[in-house]
Structures are given as C-alpha cells and as structure tokens.
Design an enzyme around this catalytic site. Structure first.
Site, mmCIF file in Angstrom:
data_model
loop_
_atom_site.group_PDB
_atom_site.id
_atom_site.type_symbol
_atom_site.label_atom_id
_atom_site.label_comp_id
_atom_site.label_asym_id
_atom_site.label_seq_id
_atom_site.Cartn_x
_atom_site.Cartn_y
_atom_site.Cartn_z
ATOM 1 N N ARG A 51 0.868 -1.159 0.000
ATOM 2 C CA ARG A 51 0.000 0.000 0.000
ATOM 3 C C ARG A 51 0.918 1.226 0.000
ATOM 4 O O ARG A 51 2.129 1.117 0.072
ATOM 5 C CB ARG A 51 -0.967 0.002 1.196
ATOM 6 C CG ARG A 51 -0.522 -0.693 2.460
ATOM 7 C CD ARG A 51 0.514 -0.040 3.289
ATOM 8 N NE ARG A 51 0.252 1.371 3.439
ATOM 9 C CZ ARG A 51 1.237 2.233 3.622
ATOM 10 N NH1 ARG A 51 2.466 1.848 3.635
ATOM 11 N NH2 ARG A 51 0.999 3.500 3.761
ATOM 12 N N ALA A 53 0.795 5.127 -2.214
ATOM 13 C CA ALA A 53 0.619 5.449 -3.632
ATOM 14 C C ALA A 53 1.784 4.999 -4.519
ATOM 15 O O ALA A 53 1.576 4.250 -5.479
ATOM 16 C CB ALA A 53 0.341 6.941 -3.786
ATOM 17 N N ARG A 88 -7.746 -0.412 -6.601
ATOM 18 C CA ARG A 88 -8.030 0.633 -5.593
ATOM 19 C C ARG A 88 -8.222 1.959 -6.340
ATOM 20 O O ARG A 88 -7.509 2.235 -7.299
ATOM 21 C CB ARG A 88 -6.902 0.766 -4.554
ATOM 22 C CG ARG A 88 -6.834 -0.398 -3.570
ATOM 23 C CD ARG A 88 -5.803 -0.130 -2.478
ATOM 24 N NE ARG A 88 -6.302 0.823 -1.478
ATOM 25 C CZ ARG A 88 -5.518 1.378 -0.542
ATOM 26 N NH1 ARG A 88 -4.207 1.097 -0.518
ATOM 27 N NH2 ARG A 88 -6.010 2.218 0.358
ATOM 28 N N GLN A 199 -1.722 2.466 10.069
ATOM 29 C CA GLN A 199 -0.477 2.536 9.290
ATOM 30 C C GLN A 199 0.602 3.330 10.047
ATOM 31 O O GLN A 199 1.789 3.054 9.914
ATOM 32 C CB GLN A 199 -0.715 3.214 7.928
ATOM 33 C CG GLN A 199 -1.471 2.379 6.919
ATOM 34 C CD GLN A 199 -2.951 2.641 6.945
ATOM 35 O OE1 GLN A 199 -3.533 2.935 7.995
ATOM 36 N NE2 GLN A 199 -3.600 2.518 5.795
ATOM 37 N N ASP A 240 -1.924 10.871 -1.819
ATOM 38 C CA ASP A 240 -2.312 9.818 -2.760
ATOM 39 C C ASP A 240 -2.661 10.421 -4.112
ATOM 40 O O ASP A 240 -2.628 9.725 -5.127
ATOM 41 C CB ASP A 240 -3.502 9.046 -2.198
ATOM 42 C CG ASP A 240 -3.041 8.179 -1.050
ATOM 43 O OD1 ASP A 240 -2.630 7.040 -1.307
ATOM 44 O OD2 ASP A 240 -3.008 8.679 0.080
ATOM 45 N N ASN A 250 -5.205 12.652 0.838
ATOM 46 C CA ASN A 250 -4.339 11.742 1.593
ATOM 47 C C ASN A 250 -5.198 10.977 2.598
ATOM 48 O O ASN A 250 -6.420 11.145 2.636
ATOM 49 C CB ASN A 250 -3.241 12.545 2.316
ATOM 50 C CG ASN A 250 -2.128 11.650 2.849
ATOM 51 O OD1 ASN A 250 -1.644 10.737 2.160
ATOM 52 N ND2 ASN A 250 -1.752 11.858 4.106
ATOM 53 N N LYS A 251 -4.572 10.166 3.415
ATOM 54 C CA LYS A 251 -5.259 9.308 4.370
ATOM 55 C C LYS A 251 -6.279 10.069 5.203
ATOM 56 O O LYS A 251 -6.032 11.203 5.623
ATOM 57 C CB LYS A 251 -4.227 8.641 5.299
ATOM 58 C CG LYS A 251 -4.777 7.684 6.297
ATOM 59 C CD LYS A 251 -5.680 6.639 5.706
ATOM 60 C CE LYS A 251 -4.951 5.844 4.623
ATOM 61 N NZ LYS A 251 -5.906 4.935 3.926
#
Ligand code: MRU
Length: 356
Positions: A51, A53, A88, A199, A240, A250-251
């Site tokens: 995982r 990007a 994804r 993460q 990402d 992003n996350k």
C-alpha cells in the site's frame, strides 16, 4: 532502509517472481511474499499487502510483467491493466504507472514485449527511489532551518505511513526526516496511530524504530492539543493524489490535522513526487474516495499472550460503521509542497513552475 540492520526495499524482481514485504503482517511478523501472477498482484493491492501510492504504482507495473509471463497476449494484457487499475480507486500512481507501461508496450512485438516491460517497470522503480531521495534533500532544508532557529530537538508530526514502506525506499514524508537524522540533527516524531488500519503505529513507528529515530505514537485526535501546547514544530504528510490546484488527497484524518495546524500556526507540508500529481481533475469533489470494509473499523488485530495474531470485535455487534479511507486538504491549508524538484506553493502556478 533498514530492518534488523539489513537494507531492504519494498518490492524487487527475482527469477520471474515479484517479491514484496507483506505489510498486513507488520509490525509483528516480517514476511517476504512471492507474487507469480497478475491476479496475485491485484490481490496484494486490494488487501493492502502492498500500500502507499508509489508502491501501488510499482506493484502494478510489475503486475503487467507477470501478465506477459503468464500469457503473452494483447487482450490478456488489456484485461490485466483494467484489473490492476480497478484494484483501488484513489491513489493516482496506480493509473499513472499502468498508463505509462501500456503506452511503452503499445506496438511492441511479442518477442520483445517482456524485455521492454521489465525494463520499464525497473525504470519506474528506480525513478521513485530518486524522487524520494530528492524530496528528502529538499525537505531537509526546512528541518535544518527549524533546528537552527530552535537550537533544540525538532518535533515533527506525521499522519499515516508515507515512509519507505509506502514507496520503494526513503519514503516521501519520512525522507527529510531520515536525511536530517543521518546528518545528526535531533528530531522527534509524533506518529498518528491512523485508525482504522493503524499505518502510523504499525508501519511508520516500526520504520523509525528500525532506523533509531525517536518517535511517540499518539491517538489521531491528540495532535491538536500538542500543537496548542507548542510541542509540534511542523507537520509533514504524504499524498495519494495532489491536484494541479494544490488540493491534497491523503489518508483520512489529514484534513483535520491541517485545520489544527492552521489554527496554531504550525507549518503543514506535503511531500509529493510528480508521479502523484493529477493534472486533469480540477474540482477535488471529483476525486474517487475509497470506501473500505467497515470490519476494518469494528475489528482490530494484534498479538495475544501466546504471541499469536488474533482479530477481535471491538464494536457493539448491532452497530454499523462507515470506513472512508481518504480525505482532501484544500490548498489554502498547505504551507508548501515538497517535490523531487524543490518546494513550491500549493497552487497551479507553484506546481507548473516547478514540474512543467
Ligand atoms: O491506504 P494506504 O495505506 O495506501 O494510504 C497511504 C497514504 O495515505 C499515504 O500517505 C500516501 O499513499 C503517500 S505514500 C508515500
């Protein structure tokens, strides 16, 4: 970067097999897994064995090599590229890498196509290592300035894992940190746990520990009070998909961190290679935001007393949950974008000035 003192990358190619570090088993088990088919590559991306990007992009590139090894056939190759892109939705590197590979392979005859594909996948991988290294050198200057002014440990907050485990080596957000540490600059990292898949705790803190860098895991909601108390000198996160407008996807949770940073005048930097820039979408509401299995929220995995990995239900059985994996931080909240070509304002002019 190092694991148990030994240098590793996140993905490599050996005797027609793609080797990855299975990140679903970290930090408790270090397992190198073989990918032998494009189906296994798609599954590795979907289940997040790989995982981040840039690493998703590299895995997709090697996935097309495996597709050709399986069946040297144009329609199977197209089917494989569609399957990889669909694995994804949010990280733009996935489509970027597949489109680049397919363009390179277009019109190549079947005798040469495997060689050309493998070569391009390796170029994409090496390029990413250099992108991340240069992001590190460009971001290092920001940390050096802070250290010079502060004459003390620089406290940096980061969210999710934009470390070497999310790329091939060095990482994006972590690369300036690794360069600073290697230069003897004292840094301490506040690591957001980053629920629901952790993460930050499982991967970023793990990486930093392996490199001997001081860090503290915090609950995702803790960053705000630390900023109010002046215990955060800067934030640095990955991306990402960054639009040419400077808006950063992003996350999940990154946006709320950026709001707290703005409210407390804490610089908020985004480390982003050119492979993660989306030059097409202008309105961030059009970015496809991944929605993942609610069980990632309602269940948690960890070691039991016998050192066995166990999955436990932590929510009431009748409760439902929503698991959105990413959010968007508007450009106005971003202090600067740290790219492989330098640091720029989060804007069209800034990005075009540096990357076009
Ligand atoms: O869902 P993940 O773990 O793939 O999300 C990763 C992130 O959001 C990273 O910050 C991003 O991909 C940048 S990686 C250099």
């Amino acid at each position: 970067m190092l694991i148990n003192g030994k240098p590793y990358r996140t993905i490599w190619f050996e005797k027609n097999i793609v080797k990855i570090i299975d990140q679903t088993k970290l930090p408790h088990q270090f397992i190198v897994k073989d990918l032998r088919t494009v189906k296994e590559s798609i599954n590795a991306i979907k289940t997040m064995e790989v995982r981040g990007a840039p690493l998703i992009g590299a895995t997709a590139a090697y996935g097309l090599v495996l597709s050709i090894l399986e069946k040297n056939d144009q329609s199977f190759l197209r089917e494989s590229s569609d399957g990889l892109i669909a694995s994804r939705p949010t990280a733009i590197n996935l489509k970027w890498a597949v489109d680049r590979m397919m363009k390179k392979l277009s019109g190549v005859n079947s005798n040469e196509i495997l060689t050309v594909a493998l070569e391009e996948a390796k170029i994409i991988t090496e390029e990413d290592v250099n992108f991340c290294k240069n992001i590190g050198l460009n971001g290092l200057k920001i940390i050096e300035d802070l250290a010079r002014r502060k004459k003390d440990t620089v406290n940096i907050l980061t969210h999710c894992n934009a470390g070497w485990l999310a790329t091939i080596d060095w990482g994006t957000a972590t690369s300036p940190i690794y360069h600073a540490h290697q230069k003897g600059i004292k840094v301490h990292i506040w690591v957001d746990e980053t629920r629901p898949r952790n993460q930050g705790a499982n991967l970023t803190s793990y990486e930093l520990n392996e490199e001997g860098i001081s860090n503290t895991i915090i609950a995702d909601n803790t960053g705000g009070i630390l900023m109010q108390r002046g215990q955060v000198d800067m934030c640095i996160v990955g991306s990402d998909r960054t639009l040419s407008t400077g808006d950063v996807c992003n996350k999940i949770g990154t946006y709320l961190k950026a709001l707290a940073a703005r409210d407390n005048n804490v610089p908020f930097y985004v480390a982003v290679p050119s492979s993660t820039i989306d030059w097409k979408i202008k309105d961030f509401k059009e970015i496809p935001i991944e929605e993942r299995d609610p069980k990632e929220l309602s269940h948690i995995e960890g070691l039991d007393n016998d050192n066995k990995l166990q999955k436990l239900l932590i929510y009431p059985k009748k409760s439902k949950a929503l698991n959105l994996a990413f959010d968007v931080t508007p450009a106005k909240l971003v202090t600067g974008l740290i790219t492989e070509k330098g640091v720029c304002e989060a804007s069209e002019d800034g990005l075009k000035g540096l990357l076009k």
